[in-house]
Design a protein around this motif. Structure first.
Motif, short mmCIF file in Angstrom:
data_model
loop_
_atom_site.label_atom_id
_atom_site.label_comp_id
_atom_site.label_asym_id
_atom_site.label_seq_id
_atom_site.Cartn_x
_atom_site.Cartn_y
_atom_site.Cartn_z
N ILE A 59 0.84 -1.20 0.00
CA ILE A 59 0.00 0.00 0.00
C ILE A 59 0.87 1.25 0.00
N ASP A 60 1.92 1.25 0.80
CA ASP A 60 2.83 2.40 0.85
C ASP A 60 3.49 2.61 -0.50
N LEU A 61 3.90 1.53 -1.15
CA LEU A 61 4.53 1.62 -2.47
C LEU A 61 3.55 2.19 -3.50
N ILE A 62 2.33 1.72 -3.50
CA ILE A 62 1.34 2.19 -4.46
C ILE A 62 1.05 3.67 -4.27
N GLN A 63 1.02 4.13 -3.04
CA GLN A 63 0.70 5.53 -2.76
C GLN A 63 1.88 6.48 -2.98
N THR A 64 3.07 5.95 -3.14
CA THR A 64 4.26 6.77 -3.33
C THR A 64 4.35 7.20 -4.79
N ARG A 65 4.67 8.48 -5.02
CA ARG A 65 4.84 8.97 -6.39
C ARG A 65 6.06 8.33 -7.02
N ASP A 66 6.01 8.15 -8.34
CA ASP A 66 7.11 7.49 -9.06
C ASP A 66 8.45 8.20 -8.87
N ASP A 67 8.43 9.52 -8.85
CA ASP A 67 9.70 10.25 -8.75
C ASP A 67 10.26 10.28 -7.34
N GLU A 68 9.52 9.76 -6.36
CA GLU A 68 10.02 9.73 -4.98
C GLU A 68 10.61 8.38 -4.59
N VAL A 69 10.35 7.34 -5.39
CA VAL A 69 10.86 6.00 -5.08
C VAL A 69 12.37 5.98 -5.31
N ARG A 70 13.08 5.37 -4.36
CA ARG A 70 14.55 5.35 -4.44
C ARG A 70 15.06 4.01 -4.95
N ASN A 71 16.17 4.03 -5.64
CA ASN A 71 17.01 2.89 -6.02
C ASN A 71 16.46 1.96 -7.09
N LEU A 72 15.16 1.69 -7.15
CA LEU A 72 14.58 0.82 -8.17
C LEU A 72 13.26 1.41 -8.64
N PRO A 73 12.80 1.02 -9.82
CA PRO A 73 11.46 1.45 -10.25
C PRO A 73 10.38 0.81 -9.37
N LYS A 74 9.19 1.40 -9.39
CA LYS A 74 8.11 0.89 -8.54
C LYS A 74 7.77 -0.56 -8.84
N ILE A 75 7.73 -0.93 -10.11
CA ILE A 75 7.36 -2.30 -10.45
C ILE A 75 8.38 -3.30 -9.91
N ALA A 76 9.65 -2.94 -9.91
CA ALA A 76 10.68 -3.82 -9.35
C ALA A 76 10.50 -3.98 -7.85
N TRP A 77 10.17 -2.88 -7.17
CA TRP A 77 9.92 -2.97 -5.73
C TRP A 77 8.70 -3.85 -5.45
N LEU A 78 7.66 -3.73 -6.25
CA LEU A 78 6.46 -4.53 -6.05
C LEU A 78 6.78 -6.01 -6.20
N ILE A 79 7.53 -6.36 -7.24
CA ILE A 79 7.91 -7.76 -7.44
C ILE A 79 8.77 -8.25 -6.28
N LEU A 80 9.71 -7.44 -5.84
CA LEU A 80 10.59 -7.82 -4.73
C LEU A 80 9.78 -8.06 -3.45
N ILE A 81 8.83 -7.17 -3.18
CA ILE A 81 8.02 -7.31 -1.95
C ILE A 81 7.15 -8.56 -2.03
N LEU A 82 6.56 -8.82 -3.19
CA LEU A 82 5.64 -9.95 -3.31
C LEU A 82 6.35 -11.30 -3.40
N LEU A 83 7.52 -11.35 -4.02
CA LEU A 83 8.22 -12.64 -4.17
C LEU A 83 9.06 -13.01 -2.96
N PHE A 84 9.56 -12.03 -2.24
CA PHE A 84 10.40 -12.30 -1.06
C PHE A 84 9.81 -11.55 0.13
N PRO A 85 8.72 -12.07 0.69
CA PRO A 85 7.93 -11.31 1.67
C PRO A 85 8.70 -10.61 2.79
N PRO A 86 9.36 -11.24 3.68
CA PRO A 86 9.95 -10.42 4.74
C PRO A 86 11.16 -9.62 4.26
N ILE A 87 11.96 -10.22 3.38
CA ILE A 87 13.18 -9.53 2.92
C ILE A 87 12.83 -8.35 2.02
#
Length: 127
Positions: free
Chosen positions: A21-49
């Motif tokens: 939810i925090d990722l979705i609500q964050t503007r694209d230009d405020e996300v650090r280090n990776l694009p939003k879609i990469a962060w979403l995949i990382l969060i969903l595929l490796f839950p706690p990490i």
């Protein structure tokens, strides 16, 4: 032992939901280090990490908000410093500036009156 595992599972699930939810609500230009879609995949595929990585390395830092493009364009130059702005240095140059503005306004009014008369003549002549 079973209760602890169930509680841990709920804690990880709550953390993942919060991070998504925090990722979705964050503007694209405020996300650090990776694009939003990469962060979403990382969060969903490796839950706690992935969630912990988002909180540590991807989430915008508080107080480090970049202004939007509109805010940057609106505040990048105060009106008196805007490039191309001609400022009167002496009272005479201010008077000249005002005279030119009056002349331009009078010319615009004259052209508008001529256009109006022409349109009325066309309407009356064409009817």
């Amino acid at each position: 032992m079973i209760r602890f595992e169930g509680g841990f599972f709920l804690l990880v699930l709550a953390l993942d939901v919060f991070c998504v939810i925090d990722l979705i609500q964050t503007r694209d230009d405020e996300v650090r280090n990776l694009p939003k879609i990469a962060w979403l995949i990382l969060i969903l595929l490796f839950p706690p990490i992935g969630s912990i990585a988002w909180l540590a390395a991807g989430r915008p830092q508080p107080g480090a908000r970049r202004p939007s493009a509109y805010e940057r364009s609106a505040t990048s130059f105060p009106e008196y410093d805007r490039p191309g702005r001609a400022a009167g240095v002496t009272p005479e140059s201010d008077e000249e500036f005002l005279r030119k503005i009056r002349e331009r306004a009078d010319e615009q009014r004259r052209k508008a009156a001529e256009d109006k008369k022409r349109r009325e003549a066309e309407e009356n002549g064409g009817a």
